[in-house]
Design an enzyme around this catalytic site. Structure first.
Site, PDB file in Angstrom:
ATOM      1  N   HIS A 174     -25.005 -29.578  25.118  1.00  0.00           N
ATOM      2  CA  HIS A 174     -24.837 -30.435  24.105  1.00  0.00           C
ATOM      3  C   HIS A 174     -24.618 -29.857  22.709  1.00  0.00           C
ATOM      4  O   HIS A 174     -24.877 -28.660  22.450  1.00  0.00           O
ATOM      5  CB  HIS A 174     -25.929 -31.228  24.046  1.00  0.00           C
ATOM      6  N   ARG A 175     -23.967 -30.601  21.810  1.00  0.00           N
ATOM      7  CA  ARG A 175     -23.815 -30.153  20.588  1.00  0.00           C
ATOM      8  C   ARG A 175     -25.317 -30.243  19.947  1.00  0.00           C
ATOM      9  O   ARG A 175     -26.208 -31.144  20.170  1.00  0.00           O
ATOM     10  CB  ARG A 175     -22.875 -31.005  19.787  1.00  0.00           C
TER      11      ARG A 175
END
Length: 209
Positions: A82-83
């Site tokens: 995930h960012r």
């Protein structure tokens, strides 16, 4: 063959496979004689080992020759990320039903995960995105491995740390030069005692021949 271990009744052990015979995945490469085991054999070995490596993933998982992958090992490749540099890690883009490329909540493509030759990965180990494990390394059961692992290192723990080198640096360097895993299988089997008995002088003689 997919199932290389014969049983006394003439059948084959379904829980152990040569991966190159059972994996056909566009983002996964496996060298000859590398095998994996599972107490409950999956229908899809690629998805079993690397559940986040999709056919459209930008990264690759590369496994060398003669690797030994125990039951419960999982490669968590970069598409699982995930960012995490913003205020939220939530992947808004994947739930909208439209294109996700370029959306602000999607991370940039991650690195490949590369496993060398003759690497033993113990039960339940987790290999994190972008890990690069050198040839001859041993990964302990339950270890969580990130980053670079030097060839012929023994790793254990969470996070995995180097417990010790398997051999002196000059021996490890010579073994990488010899690269017995690239020999024809007949030559490897003829020198099984030297390979498994750590007879470096015999391997050097075989290399010169």
């Amino acid at each position: 063959m997919p199932h290389p271990i014969p049983l006394p009744d003439g059948s084959r052990h379904a829980g152990t496979v040569f991966l190159s015979a059972v994996i056909d995945h566009p983002r996964m490469g496996v060298g000859a004689y590398s095998y994996a085991s599972a107490h409950h054999p999956p229908a899809d070995w690629a998805a079993h080992l690397a559940p986040y490596l999709y056919p459209f993933s930008p990264e690759r998982l590369v496994i060398g020759k003669f690797c030994q992958i125990a039951s419960g090992v999982e490669f968590i490749t970069a598409s699982a990320n995930h960012r995490h540099d913003g205020f939220s890690t939530f992947p808004f883009a994947v739930f909208g039903g439209g294109p996700v490329e370029g959306r602000a909540s999607m991370p940039a493509p991650g690195p490949d995960t590369v496993i060398g030759n003759d690497v033993w990965i113990g039960t339940g180990a987790r290999i994190l995105p972008g890990a690069r494990i050198g040839s001859g390394a041993i990964i302990g059961a339950g270890a969580v491995v990130a980053g670079d692992v030097a060839p012929y290192s023994v790793m254990a723990g969470n996070p995995a740390r180097r417990v010790r080198p398997r051999f002196a640096p000059e021996v490890a360097a010579r073994l990488l030069d010899i690269a017995w895993w690239d020999w024809p299988i007949e030559k490897i089997l003829a020198h099984e005692a030297a390979i498994c008995g750590a007879d470096l002088s015999m391997l050097e003689q075989a290399t010169r021949r």
